[in-house]
Design an enzyme around this catalytic site. Structure first.
Site, mmCIF file in Angstrom:
data_model
loop_
_atom_site.group_PDB
_atom_site.id
_atom_site.type_symbol
_atom_site.label_atom_id
_atom_site.label_comp_id
_atom_site.label_asym_id
_atom_site.label_seq_id
_atom_site.Cartn_x
_atom_site.Cartn_y
_atom_site.Cartn_z
ATOM 1 N N HIS A 1 44.697 51.444 36.477
ATOM 2 C CA HIS A 1 44.443 50.973 35.314
ATOM 3 C C HIS A 1 44.542 49.341 35.154
ATOM 4 O O HIS A 1 43.897 48.672 34.522
ATOM 5 C CB HIS A 1 44.882 51.776 34.319
ATOM 6 C CG HIS A 1 43.928 52.935 33.850
ATOM 7 N ND1 HIS A 1 43.856 54.053 34.356
ATOM 8 C CD2 HIS A 1 43.175 52.954 32.687
ATOM 9 C CE1 HIS A 1 42.859 54.874 34.110
ATOM 10 N NE2 HIS A 1 42.485 54.365 32.658
ATOM 11 N N LYS B 1 46.414 64.427 29.785
ATOM 12 C CA LYS B 1 47.150 65.353 28.808
ATOM 13 C C LYS B 1 47.862 64.552 27.938
ATOM 14 O O LYS B 1 48.321 63.446 28.303
ATOM 15 C CB LYS B 1 48.164 66.201 29.665
ATOM 16 C CG LYS B 1 49.159 65.642 30.597
ATOM 17 C CD LYS B 1 50.212 66.388 31.058
ATOM 18 C CE LYS B 1 50.908 65.747 32.169
ATOM 19 N NZ LYS B 1 52.525 65.286 31.476
HETATM 20 S S1 SF4 Z 1 53.927 70.347 34.929
HETATM 21 FE FE1 SF4 Z 1 55.595 68.925 34.976
HETATM 22 S S2 SF4 Z 1 55.728 67.834 36.766
HETATM 23 FE FE2 SF4 Z 1 53.551 68.700 36.307
HETATM 24 S S3 SF4 Z 1 52.574 67.125 35.054
HETATM 25 FE FE3 SF4 Z 1 53.555 68.229 33.714
HETATM 26 S S4 SF4 Z 1 55.434 67.396 33.229
HETATM 27 FE FE4 SF4 Z 1 54.548 66.565 35.188
#
Ligand code: SF4
Lengths: 183, 282
Positions: free
Chosen positions: A36, A101
């Site tokens: 990015h 996310k």
């Molecule tokens: S599950 Fe835990 S290690 Fe995996 S992306 Fe999410 S915060 Fe990061």
């Protein structure tokens, strides 16, 4: 459950609504922090990008290496917020979708409304399952960045949820409101 | 006194094995806690997410692949018995050699940059973050806990003023979780360190995450604080993945330490649902 194919036109992106469960099929591109930064700097200098991302979906992911005979290792989303400073510029350029996310800032949401783009979330920490929906993977730009290089992925029925739509409706805020208990 | 000799190659071997095992096999207590939370979740979408998390963990276990692509910084705790003599080379180098081999042979992601400002990937996930403690006995206990950045980045530390007491501590923990929202991949486990000095609070917060999920503190007033804080967190509505729901955290684990008459340090270390750790004794 909706099914969409890539690339996305602006009117396709504008049709998707907060909370829609979507299966994506077609080509998507990976890009996270380091890629990015480079994309952003190239756009600022007015250069063409090494891959055409107009109308495309970018997936914020740094996958695990593939085992011999496999397409890719574990490949779930990373936290999108770190891409916020660069995102309005990529949307202005013509990116139509993002998969990641977590929360986005107001600057991103405004740019999504203006240019007609959608923010999808994939389930964080489900990288082993999500990798099963990736049928092909190839590095197409910035190979020196290793896991952070831009990969072209061919995906089939890649499961995501519309977290923020092109009208700015935000499932993170709405979902929370529904289950928040006072006292 | 006869010292027990442990060769550094045994340590590298163990670390290699633990790097892979911790990233492929979610501990049973975490699996059980997720299954239990799934039954409590009120949101339909939340329950679907729980279902996916369970499928993902079992796929990783059977297919021998990483549960999550962020295979983290390798945090290593070594408890070295004072009757142990380490022979054959450098202990730190042995640990890093184990990480190097484990992350290569396990096809795990290399997520470490050498200099935090220049940010060039070291290419082999070394060095580990190593905490060594000398303890009685002739065992060498190795715990490896890969830590992903999504949840680590949402952690916080604050030097509170003693006057705010348990209520102030609770508020700081809840505010930290509130601000984190969906970023640390909820459902989360909240590790808290109260007391000590600044670095001690942070260290015991991290150690709190190694406890079996949901195990209460043996101190009654601390156990009560754990329960109350967990209840308050689950009222925030953040839910699985932050998309709304009644289960935001699986547990709150609090460790305490003596502190200065003028201090009340609190560290909150957030752990995502991929709560990885594995251990071995030599
Ligand atoms: S599950 Fe835990 S290690 Fe995996 S992306 Fe999410 S915060 Fe990061």
């Amino acid at each position: 459950m909706l099914r969409i194919n890539t690339p996305l036109r602006e009117e396709d992106a504008r049709k998707l609504k907060m909370g829609d469960k979507v299966l994506i099929t077609g080509t998507i591109f990976t890009g996270r922090d380091a890629a990015h930064k480079r994309i952003f700097e190239a756009l600022q200098r007015g250069e063409e990008l090494p891959v055409n991302l107009r109308g495309e979906i970018i997936y914020y992911v740094g996958p695990c290496p593939a085992k011999p005979g496999e397409v890719i290792g574990s490949a779930g989303p990373t936290t999108s917020g770190r891409m916020d400073p660069y995102t309005p510029a990529t949307l202005k350029y013509g990116l139509k979708g993002m998969i990641g996310k977590g929360l986005r800032d107001q600057g991103v949401v405004e740019a999504m409304k203006k240019y007609g783009a959608v923010y999808f979330v994939a389930v964080g920490g489900a990288g082993a399952l999500l990798a099963e929906r990736i049928k092909k993977a190839e590095v197409v730009a910035y190979p020196d960045l290793g896991t952070e290089a831009i990969h072209r992925l061919e995906v089939e029925d890649f499961p995501v949820i519309v977290a923020i739509d092109a009208e700015g409706n935000d499932l993170y805020a709405e979902g929370r409101k529904k289950y928040q208990k006072v006292g | 006194m006869i010292l027990k000799e442990i060769h550094v190659s045994q340590i590298s071997q163990a670390i290699e094995e633990l790097s892979i095992r911790s990233n492929y096999d979610l501990p049973e207590d975490v699996v059980a806690s997720i299954a239990e939370a799934a039954r409590k979740e009120e949101s339909d979408l939340g329950r679907e997410i729980f279902q996916l998390l369970q499928e993902n963990a079992s796929l990783a276990r059977t297919k021998r692949t990483a549960i999550c692509q962020d295979t983290g910084v390798a945090v290593v705790f070594l408890e070295v018995g004072q009757e142990v003599r380490i022979v054959g080379g450098s202990l730190t180098e042995a640990v890093n050699e184990g990480i190097r081999r484990g992350y290569a042979h396990g096809y795990l992601r290399k997520s470490v940059v050498g200099d935090p400002l220049l940010r060039k990937n070291t290419g082999d996930n070394t060095p580990a973050v190593l905490h060594t403690e000398i303890v009685p006995g002739d065992d060498l206990r190795i715990i490896l806990a890969p830590k992903g950045a999504g949840s680590e980045n949402m952690s916080a530390l604050k030097m509170l003023t003693p006057a705010v007491g348990a209520e102030g501590v609770k508020k700081f923990i809840i505010d930290t979780v509130d601000k984190a929202g969906g970023n640390p991949c909820p459902p989360i486990i909240v590790g808290v360190g109260i007391g000590g000095t600044m670095e001690q609070a942070a260290l015991i917060a991290k150690k709190a995450l190694l406890r079996p999920v949901g195990q209460r503190s043996p101190l009654e007033h601390v156990a009560r604080l754990e329960e109350e804080t967990l209840e308050a967190i689950n009222k925030l509505g953040i839910g699985p993945q932050g998309l709304g729901g009644s289960v935001t955290a699986l547990a709150v684990h609090i460790e305490t330490y003596t502190t200065h008459i003028a201090c009340l340090p609190v560290a909150v270390n957030i752990q995502c649902h991929v709560a990885r750790h594995a251990e071995k004794r030599l």
